[in-house]
Design a protein around this motif. Structure first.
Motif, mmCIF file in Angstrom:
data_model
loop_
_atom_site.group_PDB
_atom_site.id
_atom_site.type_symbol
_atom_site.label_atom_id
_atom_site.label_comp_id
_atom_site.label_asym_id
_atom_site.label_seq_id
_atom_site.Cartn_x
_atom_site.Cartn_y
_atom_site.Cartn_z
ATOM 1 N N ILE A 91 1.565 -5.144 7.166
ATOM 2 C CA ILE A 91 2.896 -5.744 7.021
ATOM 3 C C ILE A 91 3.974 -4.674 7.131
ATOM 4 O O ILE A 91 5.025 -4.881 7.751
ATOM 5 N N ALA A 92 3.714 -3.511 6.535
ATOM 6 C CA ALA A 92 4.693 -2.420 6.555
ATOM 7 C C ALA A 92 4.941 -1.930 7.979
ATOM 8 O O ALA A 92 6.100 -1.772 8.402
ATOM 9 N N ILE A 93 3.876 -1.688 8.716
ATOM 10 C CA ILE A 93 4.028 -1.170 10.080
ATOM 11 C C ILE A 93 4.707 -2.203 10.975
ATOM 12 O O ILE A 93 5.603 -1.879 11.765
ATOM 13 N N PHE A 94 4.291 -3.467 10.865
ATOM 14 C CA PHE A 94 4.927 -4.520 11.668
ATOM 15 C C PHE A 94 6.412 -4.617 11.346
ATOM 16 O O PHE A 94 7.251 -4.735 12.244
ATOM 17 N N SER A 95 6.751 -4.587 10.057
ATOM 18 C CA SER A 95 8.157 -4.681 9.651
ATOM 19 C C SER A 95 8.966 -3.512 10.180
ATOM 20 O O SER A 95 10.133 -3.673 10.580
ATOM 21 N N GLY A 105 9.828 -5.985 4.249
ATOM 22 C CA GLY A 105 9.385 -4.779 4.949
ATOM 23 C C GLY A 105 9.672 -3.513 4.161
ATOM 24 O O GLY A 105 8.838 -2.592 4.118
ATOM 25 N N VAL A 106 10.852 -3.453 3.551
ATOM 26 C CA VAL A 106 11.185 -2.303 2.704
ATOM 27 C C VAL A 106 10.135 -2.152 1.606
ATOM 28 O O VAL A 106 9.584 -1.061 1.376
ATOM 29 N N GLY A 125 9.237 4.360 7.376
ATOM 30 C CA GLY A 125 9.314 2.929 7.636
ATOM 31 C C GLY A 125 10.168 2.202 6.610
ATOM 32 O O GLY A 125 10.940 1.294 6.961
ATOM 33 N N GLY A 126 10.040 2.595 5.345
ATOM 34 C CA GLY A 126 10.850 1.976 4.313
ATOM 35 C C GLY A 126 12.330 2.207 4.529
ATOM 36 O O GLY A 126 13.157 1.295 4.348
ATOM 37 N N LEU A 127 12.682 3.400 4.938
ATOM 38 C CA LEU A 127 14.095 3.714 5.174
ATOM 39 C C LEU A 127 14.633 3.010 6.408
ATOM 40 O O LEU A 127 15.784 2.578 6.437
ATOM 41 N N GLY A 169 21.187 -8.135 0.811
ATOM 42 C CA GLY A 169 21.215 -6.746 0.371
ATOM 43 C C GLY A 169 21.049 -6.617 -1.130
ATOM 44 O O GLY A 169 20.294 -5.767 -1.618
ATOM 45 N N ALA A 170 21.750 -7.480 -1.885
ATOM 46 C CA ALA A 170 21.641 -7.437 -3.337
ATOM 47 C C ALA A 170 20.233 -7.804 -3.790
ATOM 48 O O ALA A 170 19.660 -7.156 -4.677
ATOM 49 N N SER A 171 19.653 -8.841 -3.168
ATOM 50 C CA SER A 171 18.293 -9.253 -3.534
ATOM 51 C C SER A 171 17.290 -8.154 -3.214
ATOM 52 O O SER A 171 16.364 -7.896 -3.998
ATOM 53 N N GLY A 172 17.460 -7.499 -2.056
ATOM 54 C CA GLY A 172 16.565 -6.412 -1.685
ATOM 55 C C GLY A 172 16.650 -5.252 -2.652
ATOM 56 O O GLY A 172 15.626 -4.667 -3.032
ATOM 57 N N LEU A 173 17.866 -4.906 -3.064
ATOM 58 C CA LEU A 173 18.051 -3.816 -4.022
ATOM 59 C C LEU A 173 17.376 -4.139 -5.353
ATOM 60 O O LEU A 173 16.668 -3.303 -5.934
ATOM 61 N N ILE A 174 17.558 -5.368 -5.827
ATOM 62 C CA ILE A 174 16.920 -5.767 -7.085
ATOM 63 C C ILE A 174 15.402 -5.751 -6.937
ATOM 64 O O ILE A 174 14.671 -5.346 -7.849
ATOM 65 N N GLY A 175 14.909 -6.174 -5.752
ATOM 66 C CA GLY A 175 13.477 -6.144 -5.510
ATOM 67 C C GLY A 175 12.906 -4.741 -5.590
ATOM 68 O O GLY A 175 11.830 -4.525 -6.163
ATOM 69 N N VAL A 176 13.627 -3.768 -5.027
ATOM 70 C CA VAL A 176 13.173 -2.372 -5.090
ATOM 71 C C VAL A 176 13.157 -1.891 -6.533
ATOM 72 O O VAL A 176 12.233 -1.184 -6.963
ATOM 73 N N LEU A 177 14.183 -2.259 -7.304
ATOM 74 C CA LEU A 177 14.222 -1.859 -8.708
ATOM 75 C C LEU A 177 13.068 -2.477 -9.486
ATOM 76 O O LEU A 177 12.448 -1.815 -10.333
ATOM 77 N N VAL A 178 12.772 -3.748 -9.207
ATOM 78 C CA VAL A 178 11.636 -4.401 -9.875
ATOM 79 C C VAL A 178 10.336 -3.687 -9.526
ATOM 80 O O VAL A 178 9.484 -3.449 -10.394
ATOM 81 N N PHE A 179 10.174 -3.328 -8.265
ATOM 82 C CA PHE A 179 8.969 -2.625 -7.835
ATOM 83 C C PHE A 179 8.838 -1.283 -8.547
ATOM 84 O O PHE A 179 7.755 -0.920 -9.032
ATOM 85 N N ALA A 180 9.943 -0.537 -8.623
ATOM 86 C CA ALA A 180 9.899 0.765 -9.286
ATOM 87 C C ALA A 180 9.592 0.620 -10.773
ATOM 88 O O ALA A 180 8.798 1.386 -11.333
#
Length: 464
Positions: free
Chosen positions: A154-158, A203-204, A244-246, A261-272
């Motif tokens: 999924i990461a490489i495709f994204s 993808g991020v 790839g993440g960047l 953008g806001a949802s993606g940022l929150i998703g990254v914070l949740v992951f961390a």
């Protein structure tokens, strides 16, 4: 034992093949305009149906593991909602049940609960397809190594899709959605930039998950040893997924989608936060580097998003939402019918929004589903999804090894749940298909070893 081993290996190979084929279909449909074209939908549904049939054969030949058995309550709620959506499409209903629109239809029409029964049947097919994707990936991702490989795919495709989207925007030519690119937003292979924003956020997270899986670990020892371990892992493959993440992050920002953008940022914070370690160690170094590079990307490529954030004009979605609620409360138990929002909401559109064009969607999946399904069916539908999110959170809390898989799925769950509040990304087939696959692999890896051992012990004692 020796005779049984080849059979077990054959089953594992067959299961992995079915899983990879399903994931390939799910990813490939994104290239076909997000799966909204009829040919894309037919290819996806026919392919997944065939793979699901193979999966059932494998299920009959093997013992169903604990994660698959535990999904039964979710399936009951989910398919209860789908059964109701199918009932909505049945003709010949009594007048108190039939939608009022049939009173003005030529010849009395079909007298169904739904105002558009043919579209309701399509919605049922799509939701059934997503359930089949979830099941096939769940059954295939029982191996932690295979689940990790799925995330890397999924990461490489994204990453490839993000590179294509940025290149198409720079060149002004996008063959996948048309020869001319309109506007400044990156869309990749999606017509709608907001829908691609959700996909780019997945993808991020997939790339960060793959990156973390490779580079994390090796805590303890001296600072020099920790640095050496990190560098060895980074140059052994971590760099690819960090890059790839960047790239996906840059594509997400360049969609100009504020909610995305806001949802993606929150998703990254949740992951961390899901992967936080009380010992710190290499994880602190990893996330410090990611934060520094991400800040660079934000500062150098976010002009369009900042321009969108500075927009002060009124957002008509918030003017329309009360009228969607009003329409839902007019038929709270029966609903207007799955897929019938566009045609039935014309009677509710306020004057302030009528001049802006057709309101084909509510721009909130929750409100639109309540309007179309009826409140009980919508509640069952979202309760089933909520149970999946709860299971993913338990996986993050209870697992010690391979926790990155449920953490990744939970972060994607948060992204989709938040963005769906104000948009319709999960109504574009490629996005919910990928979402179903992510939830399936997350569910498969959200059970701790102790839970699996207890489940296996009870299974043996019962003789099942």
């Amino acid at each position: 034992m020796s005779r049984g081993r080849p059979e077990v290996l054959w089953r594992q190979l067959a299961q992995a093949t079915v899983g990879w084929a399903a994931l390939a279909l799910v990813l490939a449909v994104a290239f076909l305009n997000g799966g909204i074209t009829p040919i894309a939908w037919v290819v996806l549904y026919a392919g997944i149906l065939l793979l699901f049939a193979f999966q059932l054969v494998l299920d009959l030949a093997t013992e169903v593991p604990l994660p698959a058995r535990r999904v039964l309550p979710v399936g009951i709620l989910y398919f209860a909602a789908l059964v109701w959506l199918q009932v909505q499409t049945v003709g010949g209903m009594a007048e108190p049940l039939a939608h009022p629109i049939w009173q003005i239809a030529p010849g009395g029409g079909g007298q169904s609960i739904s105002a558009r029964p043919e579209l309701g049947q399509q919605v049922v097919l799509r939701l059934t397809c997503y359930a089949m994707i979830f099941w096939v990936i769940l059954r295939s991702a029982g191996s932690g190594a295979l689940a990790t490989d799925f995330i890397r795919a999924i990461a490489i495709f994204s990453m490839v899709l993000a590179v294509y989207g940025i290149q198409a925007q720079v060149s002004g030519v996008n063959p996948l959605i048309g020869s001319e690119v309109e506007g400044n937003a990156v869309r990749a292979s999606f017509t709608n930039r907001n829908s691609y924003a959700t996909y780019a956020a997945f993808g991020v997270l997939a790339n960060f998950a793959a990156y973390t899986g490779i580079t994390a670990g090796g805590e303890g020892g001296t600072a020099l040893a920790s640095l050496r371990n990190f560098l060895e892992r980074f140059f052994a493959g971590g760099w690819l997924f960090g890059l790839g993440g960047l790239i996906c992050l840059a594509a997400l920002i360049l969609t100009g989608s504020r909610a995305g953008g806001a949802s993606g940022l929150i998703g990254v914070l949740v992951f961390a936060l899901a992967l936080r370690s009380p010992k710190g160690g290499n994880m602190r170094m990893v996330w410090a580097m990611v934060a520094a590079i991400a800040a660079f990307v934000l500062l150098t490529s976010s002009g369009f998003l900042l321009e969108r954030l500075e927009t002060t004009g009124p957002d008509l979605r918030f003017e329309v939402y009360p009228y969607v609620v009003e329409g839902a409360l007019d038929r709270p138990l029966l609903g207007h019918g799955a897929g019938a929002f566009h045609d039935t909401f014309r009677a509710y559109v306020p004057l302030v929004a009528a001049g802006a064009g057709e309101w084909a969607m509510a721009h909130s999946s929750y409100l639109e589903n309540a309007y179309e399904f009826g409140l009980p069916a919508a509640a069952a539908f979202y309760l089933a999804l909520g149970m999946i999110g709860w299971r993913l959170m338990l996986g993050v809390l209870r697992r010690r090894r391979n926790r990155v898989v449920p953490a990744f799925a939970l972060a994607c769950f948060v992204v989709a749940a938040l963005h769906s509040l104000v948009d319709f990304s999960l109504q574009i087939p490629a996005v919910p298909a990928a979402f179903a696959a992510i939830l399936g692999l997350g569910w498969a890896q959200s059970f701790s070893s102790s839970e699996l051992d207890r489940g296996s012990g009870r299974r043996k004692r019962s003789g099942a």
